[in-house]
Design a protein around this motif. Structure first.
Motif, PDB file in Angstrom:
ATOM      1  N   ALA B  92      -7.599 -41.934  57.389  1.00  0.00           N
ATOM      2  CA  ALA B  92      -6.123 -42.458  57.171  1.00  0.00           C
ATOM      3  C   ALA B  92      -6.399 -43.643  56.195  1.00  0.00           C
ATOM      4  N   ALA B  93      -7.626 -44.432  56.025  1.00  0.00           N
ATOM      5  CA  ALA B  93      -7.551 -45.532  54.926  1.00  0.00           C
ATOM      6  C   ALA B  93      -7.540 -44.633  53.610  1.00  0.00           C
ATOM      7  N   GLY B  94      -8.145 -43.617  53.520  1.00  0.00           N
ATOM      8  CA  GLY B  94      -8.138 -43.100  51.956  1.00  0.00           C
ATOM      9  C   GLY B  94      -6.618 -42.758  51.915  1.00  0.00           C
ATOM     10  N   ALA B 239      -3.566 -43.218  61.193  1.00  0.00           N
ATOM     11  CA  ALA B 239      -4.978 -43.298  62.045  1.00  0.00           C
ATOM     12  C   ALA B 239      -4.785 -42.386  63.176  1.00  0.00           C
ATOM     13  N   GLN B 240      -3.836 -42.689  63.914  1.00  0.00           N
ATOM     14  CA  GLN B 240      -3.647 -42.334  65.396  1.00  0.00           C
ATOM     15  C   GLN B 240      -3.381 -40.610  65.366  1.00  0.00           C
ATOM     16  N   GLY B 241      -2.859 -40.087  64.160  1.00  0.00           N
ATOM     17  CA  GLY B 241      -2.793 -38.684  63.846  1.00  0.00           C
ATOM     18  C   GLY B 241      -3.882 -38.157  63.496  1.00  0.00           C
ATOM     19  N   MET B 242      -4.924 -38.758  62.826  1.00  0.00           N
ATOM     20  CA  MET B 242      -6.030 -38.351  62.336  1.00  0.00           C
ATOM     21  C   MET B 242      -7.155 -38.305  63.573  1.00  0.00           C
ATOM     22  N   ARG B 243      -6.820 -39.319  64.387  1.00  0.00           N
ATOM     23  CA  ARG B 243      -7.734 -39.303  65.595  1.00  0.00           C
ATOM     24  C   ARG B 243      -7.452 -38.053  66.660  1.00  0.00           C
ATOM     25  N   ALA B 244      -6.023 -37.706  66.550  1.00  0.00           N
ATOM     26  CA  ALA B 244      -5.719 -36.627  67.355  1.00  0.00           C
ATOM     27  C   ALA B 244      -6.150 -35.259  66.759  1.00  0.00           C
ATOM     28  N   VAL B 245      -6.515 -35.354  65.428  1.00  0.00           N
ATOM     29  CA  VAL B 245      -7.092 -34.129  64.878  1.00  0.00           C
ATOM     30  C   VAL B 245      -8.929 -34.324  65.154  1.00  0.00           C
ATOM     31  N   PHE B 246      -9.411 -35.415  65.021  1.00  0.00           N
ATOM     32  CA  PHE B 246     -10.854 -35.176  64.976  1.00  0.00           C
ATOM     33  C   PHE B 246     -11.424 -35.621  66.219  1.00  0.00           C
ATOM     34  N   LEU B 247     -10.847 -36.435  66.902  1.00  0.00           N
ATOM     35  CA  LEU B 247     -11.526 -36.859  68.256  1.00  0.00           C
ATOM     36  C   LEU B 247     -11.490 -35.933  69.563  1.00  0.00           C
ATOM     37  N   PRO B 248     -12.290 -36.058  70.287  1.00  0.00           N
ATOM     38  CA  PRO B 248     -12.009 -35.118  71.546  1.00  0.00           C
ATOM     39  C   PRO B 248     -10.730 -35.447  72.362  1.00  0.00           C
ATOM     40  N   GLU B 249     -10.094 -34.687  73.213  1.00  0.00           N
ATOM     41  CA  GLU B 249      -9.039 -34.947  73.834  1.00  0.00           C
ATOM     42  C   GLU B 249      -9.279 -36.095  75.061  1.00  0.00           C
ATOM     43  N   SER B 250     -10.397 -36.248  75.362  1.00  0.00           N
ATOM     44  CA  SER B 250     -10.556 -37.379  76.306  1.00  0.00           C
ATOM     45  C   SER B 250     -10.422 -38.705  75.521  1.00  0.00           C
ATOM     46  N   PHE B 251     -10.368 -39.059  74.485  1.00  0.00           N
ATOM     47  CA  PHE B 251     -10.160 -40.197  73.534  1.00  0.00           C
ATOM     48  C   PHE B 251      -8.822 -40.372  73.691  1.00  0.00           C
ATOM     49  N   ALA B 252      -7.622 -39.532  73.855  1.00  0.00           N
ATOM     50  CA  ALA B 252      -6.354 -39.839  73.865  1.00  0.00           C
ATOM     51  C   ALA B 252      -6.095 -40.787  75.010  1.00  0.00           C
ATOM     52  N   ALA B 253      -6.840 -41.047  76.070  1.00  0.00           N
ATOM     53  CA  ALA B 253      -6.523 -41.947  76.996  1.00  0.00           C
ATOM     54  C   ALA B 253      -6.651 -43.454  76.651  1.00  0.00           C
ATOM     55  N   LEU B 254      -7.447 -43.622  75.457  1.00  0.00           N
ATOM     56  CA  LEU B 254      -7.392 -45.062  74.830  1.00  0.00           C
ATOM     57  C   LEU B 254      -6.138 -45.595  74.038  1.00  0.00           C
ATOM     58  N   GLU B 255      -5.280 -44.509  73.810  1.00  0.00           N
ATOM     59  CA  GLU B 255      -4.096 -44.889  72.802  1.00  0.00           C
ATOM     60  C   GLU B 255      -3.252 -45.660  73.824  1.00  0.00           C
ATOM     61  N   GLN B 256      -2.285 -46.425  73.306  1.00  0.00           N
ATOM     62  CA  GLN B 256      -1.193 -47.123  73.769  1.00  0.00           C
ATOM     63  C   GLN B 256      -0.713 -46.439  75.007  1.00  0.00           C
ATOM     64  N   THR B 257       0.065 -45.232  74.623  1.00  0.00           N
ATOM     65  CA  THR B 257       0.538 -44.455  75.666  1.00  0.00           C
ATOM     66  C   THR B 257      -0.150 -43.572  76.532  1.00  0.00           C
ATOM     67  N   GLY B 258      -1.395 -43.565  76.118  1.00  0.00           N
ATOM     68  CA  GLY B 258      -2.420 -42.610  76.964  1.00  0.00           C
ATOM     69  C   GLY B 258      -2.529 -41.138  76.513  1.00  0.00           C
ATOM     70  N   ASP B 259      -1.611 -41.088  75.216  1.00  0.00           N
ATOM     71  CA  ASP B 259      -1.937 -39.874  74.594  1.00  0.00           C
ATOM     72  C   ASP B 259      -1.663 -39.963  73.261  1.00  0.00           C
ATOM     73  N   TRP B 260      -1.759 -38.859  72.335  1.00  0.00           N
ATOM     74  CA  TRP B 260      -1.616 -39.007  71.142  1.00  0.00           C
ATOM     75  C   TRP B 260      -0.339 -39.536  70.507  1.00  0.00           C
ATOM     76  N   ASN B 261       0.622 -39.137  71.304  1.00  0.00           N
ATOM     77  CA  ASN B 261       2.155 -39.306  70.820  1.00  0.00           C
ATOM     78  C   ASN B 261       2.682 -38.925  69.649  1.00  0.00           C
ATOM     79  N   LEU B 262       1.954 -37.737  69.200  1.00  0.00           N
ATOM     80  CA  LEU B 262       2.622 -37.210  67.856  1.00  0.00           C
ATOM     81  C   LEU B 262       3.998 -37.145  67.499  1.00  0.00           C
ATOM     82  N   PRO B 263       4.941 -36.873  68.393  1.00  0.00           N
ATOM     83  CA  PRO B 263       6.147 -37.308  67.737  1.00  0.00           C
ATOM     84  C   PRO B 263       6.312 -38.682  66.989  1.00  0.00           C
ATOM     85  N   TRP B 264       5.859 -39.591  67.753  1.00  0.00           N
ATOM     86  CA  TRP B 264       6.252 -41.005  67.186  1.00  0.00           C
ATOM     87  C   TRP B 264       5.509 -41.406  66.005  1.00  0.00           C
TER      88      TRP B 264
END
Lengths: 306, 291
Positions: B92-94, B239-264
């Motif tokens: 994301a930084a790139g 960064a959130q979109g890229m986390r959705a790509v590269f991190l395991p699904e279990s990490f989605a729980a750490l997001e603000q809404t508890g999921d990757w929230n791709l629509p947003w």
């Protein structure tokens, strides 16, 4: 304004910067195929005028037409008919001469062949050299090459030979002579009066934002400014007299002195003398940045003469 | 020095109209090649903008190499390495740096050194210039991301996603993010008063965004108000979109809404893209008239 024989038509052009006056009413025409020089000291308004006509600056008032178009609203098609050589450019120059010219040639509908242009500006041997590694004069030739690559109908040259050595300037003049022969109209600003004398058909001398004289190069300053000066020394004091008949005066002096007068000279004013007279005379009356003094010279010299 | 002899005599009637969309695109593509050439020949900007995310990933991966996995079970098993954890943020930084920093500084510099003045006097359409810049950034950003993934995979053993849906997600988040960064970079280039001050204006903005958007610091550790502030800006969503790509699904729980929230992710980047386009249209000038 719509005379199709004029590539540039300017009427009472004015430009103010805040409270400072850059142009205080400039009027002139450039006819198709003509090379027209704008002469004047630094800050006189030459670059302001040329940049208004190039579309880089907006005028405060007055009328301007360049190739029949108001330069303030000139579009892509209009720009394709112009060639612009700016006063200073300082691009990083990471591309070679050949790459730069080839790339810019692609902007135009019917460009000159790149090889021909490089030959014309004397850069064929530098084709593969990055522009950043060229000398100042060579970079200037790249500027000129970019200005002519699109076969412009009207070429703007803003102090094109600054930094050229004498030989390069001669070569540049030959190049411009060739463009003139092709029918290109040219607006030139320069500090070199020999350059104006060589290249220009007509010239305007601009000072303090007004045109102080305009006409054919050999007419600038009027007939009076060209009257020769006879100078000699008499009892240690320098004497001089302006006369349309210098030979008669010299003959008279010869008779009166009973021989050669000391330090005799017959001087025909050069363009430079005439120019300096024009600029000096106008400077006494008007201060370019003094807005308190009203513009007394709103009609151009050309109109006054007509 | 010989004079040209083949010029056609100037005509009195106006030249045929040459301003068309096809021509704008063709010139834009020719600008892409030209811009890439110029970009590749600038050693310093290539180093800082191009290799920066790769260097940062390497530093984080090495610095935390003894810290154990992140997200590990209480018995120390499972979880992912720090390199894997930092990879999405660096991608994301790139994306942000390639667009915002690269173009913001580059265009302000071109304004300062007369490049834009020359182009403004030529029949190059503004849109072709933009296409050239965005194309140059896209190419360099793709190369950068590819290099980053290769380094992550082979130097630090990060497992990359294998499913096509993850890569499809990667493609749209990447493209939307880079193009949004580009228009914001072009818009931002209007801000510096000179080419020299461009770095001083642009770098603090992108640096600040990287710290609050979950690039260097774990986003879920930030106070909620700061998370909300960061959510206004596009980098957080890249960064959130890229986390959705590269991190395991279990990490989605750490997001603000508890999921990757791709629509947003799509909506916020899309809004910034439109805002950026609008700002470009409003603020971009070949030169500052009457400066």
């Amino acid at each position: 304004m719509t005379d199709p024989d004029n590539v540039v038509s300017v009427r009472d052009l004015r430009k103010t910067y805040g409270t400072a006056t850059g142009l205080a009413g400039v009027t002139f025409d450039i006819r198709r195929g003509e090379t027209f020089a704008l002469l004047g000291p630094n800050g006189a308004g030459k670059s302001t005028t040329i940049e208004i006509l190039e579309g880089y600056r907006d005028r405060t008032s007055g009328e301007a037409s360049v190739l029949g178009v108001d330069p303030q609203h000139g579009g892509i098609d209009w720009k394709a008919r112009l060639g612009i050589v700016l006063q200073n450019t300082g691009e990083s120059g990471n591309v070679t001469v050949l790459e730069q010219l080839t790339h810019f040639a692609g902007y135009y509908r019917n460009p000159r062949p790149v090889g021909e242009v490089m030959e014309a500006v004397g850069l064929t041997s530098k084709a593969k050299t990055r522009i950043g590694n060229l000398s100042g004069g060579q970079r200037r030739r790249v500027d000129v090459a970019l200005g002519i690559i699109g076969r412009p109908e009207l070429l703007f040259l803003d102090e094109p030979t600054t930094g050229f050595d004498p030989e390069a300037r001669r070569q540049f003049w030959e190049l411009i002579d060739g463009l003139k022969a092709d029918g290109t109209s040219i607006l030139l600003t320069t500090h070199y009066l020999d350059e104006a004398a060589h290249l220009a058909d007509r010239a305007a001398v601009i000072n303090g934002g007004v045109i102080v004289d305009i006409g054919r190069i050999d007419e600038l300053g009027g007939a009076d400014a060209r009257i020769p000066v006879v100078r000699w020394r008499e009892r240690g004091a320098l004497r001089e007299e302006r006369t349309t008949e210098p030979a008669a005066l010299v003959a008279k002096l010869h008779t009166e002195h009973g021989g050669e007068p000391d330090g005799l000279e017959v001087i025909r004013p050069s363009l430079e003398d005439i120019y300096l007279d024009l600029v000096g005379a106008s400077r006494i009356g008007t201060d370019p940045l003094d807005t308190a003094s009203p513009d007394t010279d709103t009609t151009s010299a050309e109109e006054a003469r007509a | 020095m010989t004079t040209t002899t083949t010029a056609q005599p100037p005509t009195t009637e106006p030249a045929p109209r040459i301003h068309s969309l096809g021509r704008s695109i063709r010139l834009g593509l020719s600008r892409v090649g030209y811009e890439l050439k110029v970009y590749a020949r600038q050693g310093d900007s290539v180093f800082f903008t191009f290799l920066f995310p790769i260097l940062m990933l390497s530093i984080f991966a090495v610095a935390f190499s003894n810290a154990g996995n992140i997200g590990a079970a209480p018995d120390g098993t499972g979880g992912i390495t720090w390199a894997a954890f930092y990879l999405p943020g660096m991608v994301a930084a790139g994306m942000l740096l390639s667009g915002v920093q690269n173009l913001g500084v580059d265009i302000a510099g071109e304004k300062g050194d007369g490049t834009l003045k020359r182009l403004g006097g030529s029949p190059l359409p503004v849109i072709s210039y933009f296409i050239g810049k965005i194309g140059m950034v896209l190419v360099s950003a793709v190369l950068q991301a590819a290099l980053l993934l290769v380094v992550a995979r082979f130097a630090f053993g990060v497992d990359l996603p294998t499913g096509p849906e993850k890569w499809l997600l990667f493609v749209w988040v990447f493209l939307l993010g880079v193009v949004t960064s580009c228009v914001l970079g072009i818009a931002l280039s209007a801000l510096p008063r000179s080419g020299k001050s461009a770095t001083a204006v642009v770098i603090p903005i992108v640096l600040l965004l990287q710290f609050i958007s979950g690039v260097y610091l774990q986003f879920s550790m930030l106070p909620e108000w700061l998370q909300n502030v960061a959510s206004i800006f596009p980098l957080k969503w890249m960064a959130q979109g890229m986390r959705a790509v590269f991190l395991p699904e279990s990490f989605a729980a750490l997001e603000q809404t508890g999921d990757w929230n791709l629509p947003w992710v799509a909506i916020i980047m899309g809004v910034w893209f439109v805002v950026g386009l609008f700002l470009c249209r409003m603020t971009f000038r070949w030169i500052r008239k009457d400066s």
